[in-house]
Design an enzyme around this catalytic site. Structure first.
Site, short mmCIF file in Angstrom:
data_model
loop_
_atom_site.label_atom_id
_atom_site.label_comp_id
_atom_site.label_asym_id
_atom_site.label_seq_id
_atom_site.Cartn_x
_atom_site.Cartn_y
_atom_site.Cartn_z
N SER A 208 0.86 -1.19 0.00
CA SER A 208 0.00 0.00 0.00
C SER A 208 0.89 1.23 0.00
O SER A 208 2.00 1.20 0.55
CB SER A 208 -0.85 -0.02 1.27
OG SER A 208 -1.34 1.27 1.54
N SER A 209 0.38 2.33 -0.54
CA SER A 209 1.18 3.55 -0.54
C SER A 209 1.35 4.11 0.87
O SER A 209 2.20 4.97 1.10
CB SER A 209 0.55 4.60 -1.46
OG SER A 209 -0.75 4.90 -1.02
N CYS A 210 0.56 3.63 1.84
CA CYS A 210 0.72 4.17 3.20
C CYS A 210 1.95 3.63 3.92
O CYS A 210 2.24 4.03 5.03
CB CYS A 210 -0.53 3.94 4.03
SG CYS A 210 -0.80 2.24 4.40
N TYR B 217 -1.53 -0.58 10.28
CA TYR B 217 -1.73 -1.23 8.98
C TYR B 217 -0.45 -1.12 8.15
O TYR B 217 0.02 -2.11 7.56
CB TYR B 217 -2.89 -0.54 8.25
CG TYR B 217 -3.12 -1.01 6.84
CD1 TYR B 217 -3.78 -2.20 6.59
CD2 TYR B 217 -2.70 -0.25 5.75
CE1 TYR B 217 -4.00 -2.63 5.29
CE2 TYR B 217 -2.92 -0.67 4.45
CZ TYR B 217 -3.57 -1.86 4.24
OH TYR B 217 -3.79 -2.29 2.95
N LYS C 42 2.09 -4.06 6.55
CA LYS C 42 2.47 -4.14 5.13
C LYS C 42 3.99 -4.05 4.97
O LYS C 42 4.57 -4.74 4.12
CB LYS C 42 1.78 -3.03 4.34
CG LYS C 42 0.28 -3.22 4.19
CD LYS C 42 -0.03 -4.42 3.30
CE LYS C 42 -1.51 -4.65 3.09
NZ LYS C 42 -1.78 -5.88 2.33
N HIS D 280 -13.22 3.81 2.21
CA HIS D 280 -12.37 4.93 1.79
C HIS D 280 -13.25 6.03 1.20
O HIS D 280 -14.45 5.85 0.99
CB HIS D 280 -11.35 4.46 0.75
CG HIS D 280 -10.20 3.73 1.39
ND1 HIS D 280 -10.10 2.36 1.38
CD2 HIS D 280 -9.11 4.19 2.06
CE1 HIS D 280 -9.00 2.01 2.01
NE2 HIS D 280 -8.38 3.09 2.44
P1 GDP Z 1 -6.64 7.80 3.61
O1 GDP Z 1 -6.25 7.97 2.17
O2 GDP Z 1 -5.90 6.70 4.29
O3 GDP Z 1 -6.54 9.09 4.36
O4 GDP Z 1 -8.14 7.29 3.67
P2 GDP Z 1 -9.59 7.79 3.21
O5 GDP Z 1 -9.83 7.41 1.79
O6 GDP Z 1 -10.55 7.25 4.22
O7 GDP Z 1 -9.61 9.37 3.33
C1 GDP Z 1 -9.00 10.22 2.40
C2 GDP Z 1 -9.40 11.66 2.68
O8 GDP Z 1 -10.78 11.85 2.33
C3 GDP Z 1 -9.26 12.10 4.13
O9 GDP Z 1 -8.79 13.44 4.13
C4 GDP Z 1 -10.71 12.05 4.63
O10 GDP Z 1 -10.95 12.92 5.74
C5 GDP Z 1 -11.44 12.53 3.38
N1 GDP Z 1 -12.88 12.24 3.35
C6 GDP Z 1 -13.86 13.13 3.05
N2 GDP Z 1 -15.07 12.58 3.16
C7 GDP Z 1 -14.88 11.27 3.52
C8 GDP Z 1 -15.77 10.20 3.76
O11 GDP Z 1 -16.99 10.31 3.69
N3 GDP Z 1 -15.20 9.00 4.08
C9 GDP Z 1 -13.85 8.84 4.15
N4 GDP Z 1 -13.35 7.62 4.44
N5 GDP Z 1 -12.97 9.85 3.95
C10 GDP Z 1 -13.48 11.06 3.63
#
Ligand code: GDP
Length: 308
Positions: free
Chosen positions: A108-110, A137, A141, A180
């Site tokens: 994963s990129s994280c 997580y 990985k 996500h």
């Molecule tokens: P990340 O890439 O590991 O940070 O995972 P996410 O895909 O859950 O979140 C990406 C970004 O989208 C973060 O800045 C979240 O706060 C934002 N975000 C905005 N709305 C949402 C939502 O409804 N769900 C999630 N999961 N993230 C959201």
């Protein structure tokens, strides 16, 4: 991979595994070893070892994992480190014991440092502190990558590790608490349109940037690398460009044809400010992503409407 080879896809019902299965089938592969989570608990070492000893697959795609968005990672850190360490340790070791020809580990990129220079090159690996919201997580990985490299070094195996950027597509998780951002926003906009709600809430500030790869493109890249790449060094898989969360929300709003407004919930975390992968290595190897973001979002919306 010979077309007659027996291929084990661990996690074939998930977002990534189901796309790898589609891609392999489309390319003429037909001998698969598949087990659902109900049929086989991958956290149980003896069960995984028995399966691999009995079935002796030629190739393995390790796409089984406990995954989730920022809220799930933040809320269940123990599950994310425990389950992922168990699954990958069991499968990688059993693959070695049953003399698998080649294995593809999905990272994963994280795994990259929170403040890695953007776009993130493969050599930023282990070069700084991680993003705290998904560190357990990421550590799991990272252990998986190290394990593949260690087995290659000690036992002469051929295990490759790929680092996808944020993925989306058919069979994604649309649960608002654990998903996500991209599937979450698809669901929120569709439900808001259906209910005639005046606004849709987007978490955080909308300013973090993310790169999104359509999962069928990722699957093609994994199959491509299994056929053309034999090295322990990790390979990034992405599209090479990113968007602000606000821009993403606007695209989904348009595609769903929702007419209300977008509001922000700043009590929710932004997470890492940017996570764009440098994809020059995989481009040099001869692979490029095909699906533009808007087209991938359209296909995902269609899948959601037909299946959820
Ligand atoms: P990340 O890439 O590991 O940070 O995972 P996410 O895909 O859950 O979140 C990406 C970004 O989208 C973060 O800045 C979240 O706060 C934002 N975000 C905005 N709305 C949402 C939502 O409804 N769900 C999630 N999961 N993230 C959201």
């Amino acid at each position: 991979m010979e077309k007659s080879a027996k291929i084990y896809i661990a996690g074939h019902t998930g977002l990534v595994g189901s796309a790898i299965l589609r891609s392999l089938q489309a390319q003429g592969y037909s001998r698969f070893l598949l087990r659902t989570i109900e049929e086989l608990d991958l956290t149980k070492q003896s069960l995984v070892e028995s399966l691999m000893q009995q079935e002796k697959p030629d190739y393995v795609f390790l796409a089984a994992a406990k995954v989730g968005g920022i809220h799930a990672n933040n809320s269940y850190p123990a599950d994310f480190i425990y389950i992922n360490l168990q699954i990958q340790t069991n499968i990688i070791h059993a693959a070695y014991q049953s003399v698998v020809k080649k294995l593809c580990f999905l990272g994963s990129s994280c795994i990259y440092p929170k403040f890695a220079p953007q776009p993130i090159k493969e050599d930023s690996f282990l070069d700084g502190k991680l993003e705290p919201t998904n560190e357990p997580y990421a550590i799991a990985k990272i252990a998986g990558i190290e394990m593949c490299q260690a087995y290659n070094r000690q036992y002469g195996t051929n295990y490759i590790s790929v680092m996808p950027t944020n993925l989306y597509g058919l069979h994604d998780n649309f649960d608002l608490k654990s998903s996500h951002v991209l599937p979450a926003l698809i669901r929120k906009f569709i439900e808001a349109r259906k209910d005639g709600a005046p606004s849709v809430t987007v978490w955080g500030t909308g300013s973090p940037k993310r790169e999104f790869l359509f999962v069928d493109d990722l699957a093609d890249a994994c199959v491509f690398l299994m056929n053309h790449y034999d090295d322990s060094e990790i390979v990034n898989i992405g599209v090479g460009e990113d968007v602000k969360i606000l821009e993403l929300a606007k695209i989904i709003k348009e595609e769903v044809e929702y007419n209300g407004t977008i509001v922000f919930d700043s009590t929710k975390p932004d997470g890492t400010p940017q996570k764009l992968l440098d994809v020059s290595k995989i481009h040099q190897l001869g692979w490029k992503a095909k699906t533009p973001l808007r087209e991938g979002i359209r296909k995902t919306i269609q899948w959601y409407l037909e299946n959820k």
